[in-house]
Motif scaffolding. Structure first.
Motif, PDB file in Angstrom:
ATOM      1  N   ALA A 487       5.956  -4.592  -5.799  1.00 41.24           N
ATOM      2  CA  ALA A 487       4.676  -4.033  -5.370  1.00 41.24           C
ATOM      3  C   ALA A 487       4.554  -2.567  -5.758  1.00 41.24           C
ATOM      4  CB  ALA A 487       4.524  -4.200  -3.869  1.00 41.24           C
ATOM      5  N   GLY A 488       5.668  -1.855  -5.750  1.00 36.93           N
ATOM      6  CA  GLY A 488       5.590  -0.441  -6.095  1.00 36.93           C
ATOM      7  C   GLY A 488       5.348  -0.214  -7.571  1.00 36.93           C
ATOM      8  N   ARG A 489       5.705  -1.188  -8.370  1.00 39.10           N
ATOM      9  CA  ARG A 489       5.608  -0.997  -9.819  1.00 39.10           C
ATOM     10  C   ARG A 489       4.301  -1.523 -10.408  1.00 39.10           C
ATOM     11  NH1 ARG A 489      10.382  -3.501 -13.345  1.00 39.10           N
ATOM     12  NH2 ARG A 489      11.683  -2.038 -12.182  1.00 39.10           N
ATOM     13  N   VAL A 490       3.595  -2.348  -9.661  1.00 38.49           N
ATOM     14  CA  VAL A 490       2.387  -2.959 -10.225  1.00 38.49           C
ATOM     15  C   VAL A 490       1.415  -1.919 -10.781  1.00 38.49           C
ATOM     16  CG1 VAL A 490       0.308  -4.271  -9.654  1.00 38.49           C
ATOM     17  CG2 VAL A 490       2.538  -5.139  -8.997  1.00 38.49           C
ATOM     18  N   PRO A 491       1.161  -0.798 -10.092  1.00 40.43           N
ATOM     19  CA  PRO A 491       0.225   0.171 -10.673  1.00 40.43           C
ATOM     20  C   PRO A 491       0.660   0.683 -12.045  1.00 40.43           C
ATOM     21  CG  PRO A 491       0.567   0.650  -8.352  1.00 40.43           C
ATOM     22  CD  PRO A 491       1.578  -0.405  -8.725  1.00 40.43           C
ATOM     23  N   VAL A 492       1.962   0.666 -12.305  1.00 42.85           N
ATOM     24  CA  VAL A 492       2.460   1.149 -13.600  1.00 42.85           C
ATOM     25  C   VAL A 492       1.945   0.278 -14.744  1.00 42.85           C
ATOM     26  CG1 VAL A 492       4.561   1.476 -14.965  1.00 42.85           C
ATOM     27  CG2 VAL A 492       4.514   2.160 -12.557  1.00 42.85           C
ATOM     28  N   HIS A 493       1.824  -1.015 -14.461  1.00 39.28           N
ATOM     29  CA  HIS A 493       1.383  -1.890 -15.558  1.00 39.28           C
ATOM     30  C   HIS A 493       0.062  -2.581 -15.251  1.00 39.28           C
ATOM     31  CE1 HIS A 493       3.255  -4.794 -12.942  1.00 39.28           C
ATOM     32  NE2 HIS A 493       4.447  -4.288 -13.146  1.00 39.28           N
ATOM     33  N   ALA A 494      -0.701  -2.032 -14.302  1.00 33.07           N
ATOM     34  CA  ALA A 494      -1.972  -2.676 -13.945  1.00 33.07           C
ATOM     35  C   ALA A 494      -2.960  -2.658 -15.099  1.00 33.07           C
ATOM     36  CB  ALA A 494      -2.576  -1.995 -12.720  1.00 33.07           C
ATOM     37  N   SER A 495      -2.800  -1.708 -16.030  1.00 33.09           N
ATOM     38  CA  SER A 495      -3.716  -1.657 -17.169  1.00 33.09           C
ATOM     39  C   SER A 495      -3.207  -2.483 -18.340  1.00 33.09           C
ATOM     40  CB  SER A 495      -3.941  -0.198 -17.598  1.00 33.09           C
ATOM     41  OG  SER A 495      -2.699   0.447 -17.782  1.00 33.09           O
ATOM     42  N   GLY A 496      -2.104  -3.177 -18.142  1.00 35.93           N
ATOM     43  CA  GLY A 496      -1.629  -4.084 -19.183  1.00 35.93           C
ATOM     44  C   GLY A 496      -1.095  -3.345 -20.393  1.00 35.93           C
ATOM     45  N   PRO A 497      -0.959  -4.053 -21.505  1.00 30.40           N
ATOM     46  CA  PRO A 497      -0.384  -3.443 -22.703  1.00 30.40           C
ATOM     47  C   PRO A 497      -1.452  -2.737 -23.538  1.00 30.40           C
ATOM     48  CG  PRO A 497      -0.748  -5.766 -23.085  1.00 30.40           C
ATOM     49  CD  PRO A 497      -1.225  -5.502 -21.689  1.00 30.40           C
ATOM     50  N   TYR A 498      -2.325  -1.997 -22.868  1.00 30.02           N
ATOM     51  CA  TYR A 498      -3.478  -1.402 -23.551  1.00 30.02           C
ATOM     52  C   TYR A 498      -3.521   0.100 -23.327  1.00 30.02           C
ATOM     53  CZ  TYR A 498      -4.716  -6.319 -23.386  1.00 30.02           C
ATOM     54  OH  TYR A 498      -4.673  -7.681 -23.516  1.00 30.02           O
ATOM     55  N   TYR A 499      -4.197   0.760 -24.237  1.00 33.76           N
ATOM     56  CA  TYR A 499      -4.472   2.178 -24.025  1.00 33.76           C
ATOM     57  C   TYR A 499      -5.797   2.285 -23.278  1.00 33.76           C
ATOM     58  CZ  TYR A 499      -6.034   6.891 -24.632  1.00 33.76           C
ATOM     59  OH  TYR A 499      -6.520   8.152 -24.368  1.00 33.76           O
ATOM     60  N   VAL A 500      -5.735   2.881 -22.108  1.00 36.32           N
ATOM     61  CA  VAL A 500      -6.939   3.096 -21.301  1.00 36.32           C
ATOM     62  C   VAL A 500      -6.994   4.589 -21.015  1.00 36.32           C
ATOM     63  CG1 VAL A 500      -8.215   2.388 -19.257  1.00 36.32           C
ATOM     64  CG2 VAL A 500      -6.519   0.844 -20.226  1.00 36.32           C
ATOM     65  N   GLU A 501      -8.154   5.196 -21.272  1.00 39.59           N
ATOM     66  CA  GLU A 501      -8.220   6.660 -21.166  1.00 39.59           C
ATOM     67  C   GLU A 501      -7.927   7.147 -19.754  1.00 39.59           C
ATOM     68  OE1 GLU A 501     -11.812   8.259 -22.770  1.00 39.59           O
ATOM     69  OE2 GLU A 501     -11.425   7.441 -24.770  1.00 39.59           O
ATOM     70  N   ALA A 502      -8.444   6.436 -18.747  1.00 39.02           N
ATOM     71  CA  ALA A 502      -8.229   6.880 -17.362  1.00 39.02           C
ATOM     72  C   ALA A 502      -7.840   5.679 -16.502  1.00 39.02           C
ATOM     73  CB  ALA A 502      -9.501   7.520 -16.813  1.00 39.02           C
ATOM     74  N   VAL A 503      -6.810   5.879 -15.687  1.00 40.26           N
ATOM     75  CA  VAL A 503      -6.318   4.788 -14.836  1.00 40.26           C
ATOM     76  C   VAL A 503      -6.152   5.309 -13.414  1.00 40.26           C
ATOM     77  CG1 VAL A 503      -4.408   3.185 -14.395  1.00 40.26           C
ATOM     78  CG2 VAL A 503      -5.051   3.721 -16.754  1.00 40.26           C
ATOM     79  N   GLN A 504      -6.642   4.538 -12.477  1.00 42.05           N
ATOM     80  CA  GLN A 504      -6.382   4.843 -11.066  1.00 42.05           C
ATOM     81  C   GLN A 504      -5.946   3.522 -10.416  1.00 42.05           C
ATOM     82  OE1 GLN A 504      -9.559   5.556  -7.943  1.00 42.05           O
ATOM     83  NE2 GLN A 504      -8.896   7.645  -8.365  1.00 42.05           N
ATOM     84  N   ALA A 505      -4.689   3.406 -10.130  1.00 41.21           N
ATOM     85  CA  ALA A 505      -4.161   2.122  -9.647  1.00 41.21           C
ATOM     86  C   ALA A 505      -3.301   2.353  -8.411  1.00 41.21           C
ATOM     87  CB  ALA A 505      -3.334   1.451 -10.744  1.00 41.21           C
ATOM     88  N   THR A 506      -3.531   1.524  -7.408  1.00 38.85           N
ATOM     89  CA  THR A 506      -2.756   1.625  -6.162  1.00 38.85           C
ATOM     90  C   THR A 506      -2.309   0.229  -5.732  1.00 38.85           C
ATOM     91  OG1 THR A 506      -4.811   1.534  -4.911  1.00 38.85           O
ATOM     92  CG2 THR A 506      -3.887   3.720  -5.314  1.00 38.85           C
ATOM     93  N   SER A 507      -1.287   0.212  -4.883  1.00 42.63           N
ATOM     94  CA  SER A 507      -0.804  -1.077  -4.372  1.00 42.63           C
ATOM     95  C   SER A 507      -0.150  -0.869  -3.016  1.00 42.63           C
ATOM     96  CB  SER A 507       0.214  -1.689  -5.341  1.00 42.63           C
ATOM     97  OG  SER A 507       1.369  -0.871  -5.391  1.00 42.63           O
ATOM     98  N   ALA A 508       0.008  -1.952  -2.297  1.00 48.19           N
ATOM     99  CA  ALA A 508       0.750  -1.921  -1.032  1.00 48.19           C
ATOM    100  C   ALA A 508       1.425  -3.270  -0.854  1.00 48.19           C
ATOM    101  CB  ALA A 508      -0.199  -1.653   0.138  1.00 48.19           C
TER     102      ALA A 508
END
Ligand code: FES
Ligand code: FES
Length: 620
Positions: A487-508
């Motif tokens: 659960a702690g790592r999901v935000p790290v790869h929430a944008s998948g194998p893509y380049y996304v200019e801005a990412v805001q990802a949270t999890s619990a």
């Protein structure tokens, strides 16, 4: 009165079996005749791992009472190889790499042998039909079916592993452990249990949450000759807790006063095999006091929900957060934005080999007591740390011998039988073995984290991913296990194998009164993939792009930052890989799966056009 001996031919040899005629043939083959090549995955006729030939016909040995084989011929995997060479079927399996973990392989071989005796030139459909009752969790079946179709009359290779190491890069090489898996010689955790080992059976909670008190255990033991002891939490010599991280060690080996999920271990009975097998669960002296349980993430979050652990205020084990770039600007500048919600459930690893192992006490040359544990495991060094802590002895006094593993997929990174058999063997000063039933394996071991996720994606007119907002709540079950990692790592790869200019990802991750969720191929990646892949599909459809094209366009490339800002200078071959897939025909598959709706009423960017044209006709 002693039962009459059962006369039977096993692998061409006459055998006399003295056993209860109602015992399963699989059990008698494995334990009485010491032929552990026949595997047991379910004891219910579902998995086919126990398939043997009975008078030439494939049967599930776990469903055959031994009394039924009087005068019959039984063939097991141990009888296939002859004269020091694999037979033709085994040779074909070896050539095709059809044995992966190997736990299903004896069943596959015997089912195939039965087919080939009836039909030497079966069609693919006939092979599929013949093997339909044998489950494999590793190979995807293709190599197995190819092997059966490729059986030649030429017997296979010699029964000794390759020792010559030829250059292997770019070649299909034979598995070094392949022969043992094809002959039944490979020793999984329930194979080769010491003959003098006692057997353990675990008593488990029938409630998701309950208090409990034990009744007259001494009377229970007295009423069951052959049982030696009942272990409870009070018997644990060291720390009654384990867990993946240094803190918290929140999962007890045996529950102390309250169970936190249905299937949790509360006690273990140990004794002679037949005595342990004869115990009716309902005879076990325990009183339950069911309590309100937290079932599901919403219940864990609910106001007034009881707190399951002091380490998790609000039942939150861990939160994760990743933020990079100006997320509001990304959505302000987007051509389209898309959003969605997704939920996933528990997923069981369902390896064919249930958790199993045995332990025995040993004495070092200086007189120090030690313990040796042979167990099916993906993490022997972690097992050593945990078992040393549970026994209260130094780590060097614990020796873990990993068995061949009949599938793990992440779940065998956690503790299961190891601490239990170690404690029993340590206290009784005798070897003790335990194999979980399929039901126990399903009920008590870790699962993939259920999730509830929301995501929003901002995309420009060309299909570029400008911004991703993501939040995921994960059900980590009763105990921590690998929850912090998943659960702690999901935000790290929430944008998948893509380049996304801005990412805001949270999890619990929330604790619930449900089975612990742990490691399972991908550590949260599969859950988050549903979000970014689903949104990309929708973005492609709305912009009139091919679904491969939009992925090619956004694929992370060398020099671009990941969601966490990490930059790889090299080694990202994804875009090139997809291009080759497109050239090789994969894009045809993509197009078939999605009605093509490429529009000509909008300008196509140079890159988009390039990707598209390459996908359609790439010069060789
Ligand atoms: S079918 Fe017999 S063990 Fe599964
Ligand atoms: S090779 Fe079939 S289950 Fe692993």
């Amino acid at each position: 009165m002693a039962a009459d001996p059962i006369l039977v031919e096993v692998n061409g040899e006459p055998r006399e079996i003295t056993a209860d005629p109602m015992r399963r043939l699989s059990d008698v083959l494995r334990h009485d005749l010491r032929l552990p090549g026949t595997k047991v995955g379910c004891d219910a006729g579902d998995c086919g791992a126990c398939t043997v030939l009975l008078d030439g016909q494939p049967v599930c040995a776990c469903l055959v009472p031994t009394g039924q084989v009087v005068g019959a011929s039984v063939e097991t995997v141990e009888g296939l190889a002859d004269d020091g060479r694999l037979d033709a079927l085994q040779g074909a399996f070896h050539r095709h790499g059809a044995a992966q973990c190997g736990i299903c392989t004896p069943g596959m071989l015997m089912a195939s042998a039965g087919l080939l005796r009836r039909n030497q030139r079966p069609s693919r459909a006939e092979v599929e039909d013949a093997l339909g009752g044998v489950l494999c969790r590793c190979t995807g079946y293709a190599k197995i079916i190819d092997a059966v179709l490729d059986v030649s009359e030429v017997a296979g290779v010699e029964l000794k592993p390759e020792t010559k190491l030829d250059p292997a890069v770019g070649k299909s090489i034979a598995r070094r452990d392949g022969i043992d898996k094809l002959t039944g010689a490979a020793r999984f955790a329930d194979d080769g249990v010491p003959a003098d080992a006692l057997v353990m059976r675990v008593m488990r909670a029938p409630h998701a949450r309950a208090g409990f008190t034990f009744g007259d255990i001494a009377g229970f033991l007295a009423a069951h000759p052959g049982l030696l002891t009942v272990l409870t939490a009070a018997d644990i010599p060291g720390l009654n807790g384990f867990g993946i991280y240094p803190e918290p060690k929140d999962q007890p080996v045996l529950a102390e006063t309250e169970v936190r999920f249905r299937g949790e271990a509360v006690a273990a009975i140990v004794g002679e095999r037949t005595a342990v097998g004869a115990v009716e669960i309902t005879d076990f002296p325990i009183e339950w006091s069911p309590l309100p349980a937290i079932e599901g993430i919403a219940a864990a979050r609910a106001e007034g929900a009881h707190e399951m652990h002091t380490h998790a205020p609000g039942n939150v084990l861990i939160r994760g957060r990743v933020a990079r770039g100006a997320i509001s600007d990304a959505f302000d500048n987007s051509k389209i934005s898309l959003d969605g919600t997704w939920s996933t459930g528990f997923v069981e690893h369902a390896y064919i080999e249930p958790e199993a192992g045995w332990a025995r006490p040993t004495v070092a040359s200086d007189g120090t007591r030690r313990i040796e544990v042979r167990v099916t495991t993906q993490a022997p060094y972690m097992d050593r740390e945990e078992i040393a802590r549970v026994l209260g002895i130094p780590e060097p006094d614990v020796r873990i011998t990993p068995s061949v593993v009949g599938g793990g997929f992440g779940s065998k990174l956690d503790q299961s039988v190891g601490p239990l058999v170690a404690v029993a063997a340590w206290l009784l000063d005798r070897p003790v073995a335990c194999t979980f039933s399929r039901q126990e394996s399903l009920a008590s071991t870790t699962k993939r984290h259920p999730s509830e996720m929301t995501a929003e994606l901002a995309v420009d007119a060309d299909g570029r991913m400008l911004g991703l907002r993501f939040h995921g709540d994960f059900n980590t079950g009763a105990y921590s296990s690998w929850g912090p990692t998943v659960a702690g790592r999901v935000p790290v790869h929430a944008s998948g194998p893509y380049y996304v200019e801005a990412v805001q990802a949270t999890s619990a991750a929330y604790h619930t009164n449900q089975p612990p969720a742990g490691a399972f191929r991908g550590f949260g990646v599969p859950q988050a993939s549903l979000c970014h892949e689903g949104l990309l599909d929708e973005a492609a459809d709305r912009l009139g792009l091919d679904r491969l094209e939009i992925r090619y366009l956004n694929a992370l490339r060398a020099g671009q930052p990941t969601a966490t800002g990490q930059i790889f200078d090299q080694g990202i071959g994804m875009a090139e890989c997809w291009m080759r897939c497109a050239r090789g025909g994969a894009n045809t598959w993509m197009r078939r799966s999605v009605p093509m709706r490429r529009r000509v009423d909008r300008p196509v960017t140079a890159l988009g056009l390039a990707a598209c044209s390459m996908a359609v006709a790439i010069p060789q």
